[in-house]
Enzyme design. Structure first.
Site, PDB file in Angstrom:
ATOM      1  N   ARG A 195      36.625  29.990  39.214  1.00  0.00           N
ATOM      2  CA  ARG A 195      37.195  31.269  38.769  1.00  0.00           C
ATOM      3  C   ARG A 195      38.649  31.087  38.341  1.00  0.00           C
ATOM      4  O   ARG A 195      39.099  31.710  37.381  1.00  0.00           O
ATOM      5  CB  ARG A 195      37.096  32.313  39.901  1.00  0.00           C
ATOM      6  CG  ARG A 195      35.666  32.753  40.149  1.00  0.00           C
ATOM      7  CD  ARG A 195      35.536  33.491  41.455  1.00  0.00           C
ATOM      8  NE  ARG A 195      36.114  34.820  41.419  1.00  0.00           N
ATOM      9  CZ  ARG A 195      36.375  35.538  42.505  1.00  0.00           C
ATOM     10  NH1 ARG A 195      36.125  35.055  43.698  1.00  0.00           N
ATOM     11  NH2 ARG A 195      36.884  36.741  42.392  1.00  0.00           N
TER      12      ARG A 195
ATOM     13  N   ARG B  41      39.742  40.784  30.709  1.00  0.00           N
ATOM     14  CA  ARG B  41      39.892  39.419  31.212  1.00  0.00           C
ATOM     15  C   ARG B  41      39.848  38.406  30.082  1.00  0.00           C
ATOM     16  O   ARG B  41      40.029  37.216  30.334  1.00  0.00           O
ATOM     17  CB  ARG B  41      38.755  39.108  32.173  1.00  0.00           C
ATOM     18  CG  ARG B  41      39.095  39.348  33.645  1.00  0.00           C
ATOM     19  CD  ARG B  41      37.865  38.941  34.398  1.00  0.00           C
ATOM     20  NE  ARG B  41      37.953  38.630  35.767  1.00  0.00           N
ATOM     21  CZ  ARG B  41      37.716  39.472  36.771  1.00  0.00           C
ATOM     22  NH1 ARG B  41      37.542  40.736  36.542  1.00  0.00           N
ATOM     23  NH2 ARG B  41      37.678  39.048  38.001  1.00  0.00           N
TER      24      ARG B  41
ATOM     25  N   ARG C 189      32.119  37.151  50.254  1.00  0.00           N
ATOM     26  CA  ARG C 189      31.483  37.313  48.949  1.00  0.00           C
ATOM     27  C   ARG C 189      30.981  35.969  48.436  1.00  0.00           C
ATOM     28  O   ARG C 189      31.635  34.953  48.609  1.00  0.00           O
ATOM     29  CB  ARG C 189      32.491  37.903  47.951  1.00  0.00           C
ATOM     30  CG  ARG C 189      32.365  39.390  47.792  1.00  0.00           C
ATOM     31  CD  ARG C 189      33.495  39.996  47.028  1.00  0.00           C
ATOM     32  NE  ARG C 189      33.803  39.337  45.764  1.00  0.00           N
ATOM     33  CZ  ARG C 189      34.757  39.770  44.935  1.00  0.00           C
ATOM     34  NH1 ARG C 189      35.453  40.845  45.239  1.00  0.00           N
ATOM     35  NH2 ARG C 189      35.004  39.144  43.817  1.00  0.00           N
TER      36      ARG C 189
ATOM     37  N   LYS D  16      45.087  42.222  43.531  1.00  0.00           N
ATOM     38  CA  LYS D  16      44.946  43.286  42.526  1.00  0.00           C
ATOM     39  C   LYS D  16      44.250  44.516  43.093  1.00  0.00           C
ATOM     40  O   LYS D  16      44.708  45.630  42.918  1.00  0.00           O
ATOM     41  CB  LYS D  16      44.054  42.810  41.370  1.00  0.00           C
ATOM     42  CG  LYS D  16      44.697  41.966  40.338  1.00  0.00           C
ATOM     43  CD  LYS D  16      43.817  41.848  39.095  1.00  0.00           C
ATOM     44  CE  LYS D  16      42.356  41.536  39.322  1.00  0.00           C
ATOM     45  NZ  LYS D  16      42.021  40.180  39.708  1.00  0.00           N
TER      46      LYS D  16
ATOM     47  N   ARG E 192      39.022  35.734  52.928  1.00  0.00           N
ATOM     48  CA  ARG E 192      38.730  37.136  52.611  1.00  0.00           C
ATOM     49  C   ARG E 192      37.327  37.511  53.101  1.00  0.00           C
ATOM     50  O   ARG E 192      36.363  36.811  52.840  1.00  0.00           O
ATOM     51  CB  ARG E 192      38.822  37.336  51.092  1.00  0.00           C
ATOM     52  CG  ARG E 192      38.527  38.754  50.654  1.00  0.00           C
ATOM     53  CD  ARG E 192      39.138  39.047  49.318  1.00  0.00           C
ATOM     54  NE  ARG E 192      38.287  38.598  48.220  1.00  0.00           N
ATOM     55  CZ  ARG E 192      38.530  38.908  46.950  1.00  0.00           C
ATOM     56  NH1 ARG E 192      39.579  39.639  46.629  1.00  0.00           N
ATOM     57  NH2 ARG E 192      37.736  38.471  45.998  1.00  0.00           N
TER      58      ARG E 192
END
Ligand code: AMP
Length: 217
Positions: free
Chosen positions: A173, A88, A162, A13, A127
């Site tokens: 998540r 969300r 992160r 995204k 990531r």
């Protein structure tokens, strides 16, 4: 153009939002970025949000809705934008409808990026992010590695993973995402705004899919 981009965490995204902003001249509105800033500055909002964010949970609706309301009430409110990471929950979607109505801003489309869970877990585990608040570049160990291992190409800062990209947190998540996602899709489908776009493959292929779904090409 006024867009919402939705998709699971790690669906790309943020990358697609950035491209759409650069190429279509839209303002990027990311509640995740705003919250991370607040956490870093240890504001009251940030301290409240950090407990939820580090556990991979959603920050309460009231807090996030207030951030978005404030963003759209200021004199520099965006007229052309892409929402990344908001809404969300159905409650957020309903609040956002109201915020836009108050500002006389109509949405053009809601783009839903579709990526399978297994691929998300693989992607997010790889990531790496630049922690420099002025940079925030994002890398992928396989698909978009930095030129020098562990260092940001743009500013040279040491890259970090992160806190909420750890495997257990990713699974949390994704669970949260699936529990809420369908309601949001239905909400926008009823308004005739939903565009489903495959979110797997090369960045430019996905971008082309979005542009086509928006009827721009
Ligand atoms: P993101 O960068 O969009 O993945 O957001 C990172 C984290 O910030 C999420 O895992 C949530 O804890 C929090 N967050 C961001 N946007 C929202 C939102 N719209 N509602 C609730 N929590 C959010």
């Amino acid at each position: 153009m006024r867009l919402i981009l939705i998709g699971p965490p790690g669906s790309g995204k943020g990358t697609q939002a950035k491209l759409l902003c650069e190429r279509l001249g839209l303002v990027h509105v990311s509640t995740g970025d705003t919250l991370r800033d607040a956490v870093e500055k240890a504001t009251q909002e940030g301290r409240q949000a950090h407990v939820f964010m580090s556990a991979g949970q959603l920050v309460p609706d009231d807090l996030v809705n207030e951030i978005v309301r404030a963003r759209f009430a200021g004199h520099d409110k965006p007229g052309k934008f892409i929402m990344d990471g908001y809404p969300r929950t159905l409650a957020q979607a309903i609040t956002f409808d109201q915020v836009l109505r108050e500002q006389a801003l109509g949405l053009h489309a809601v783009v839903s990026l579709e990526v399978a869970d297994d691929e998300i877990v693989r992607r997010l585990g790889q990531r790496w992010t630049c922690p420099n608040p002025a940079c925030k570049a994002v890398y992928h160990a396989t698909f978009k590695p930095p030129k020098a291992a562990g260092k940001c190409d743009l500013c040279g800062t040491e890259l970090v993973q992160r806190e909420d990209d750890q495997p257990d947190t990713i699974r949390n998540r994704l669970q949260v995402f699936h529990a809420l996602h369908d309601d949001i899709l239905r909400h926008y489908q009823k308004q005739g705004l939903l565009r489903n776009v495959p979110g797997s493959g090369e960045i430019e292929t996905i971008y082309a899919g979005i542009v086509k779904a928006l009827g721009l090409r």
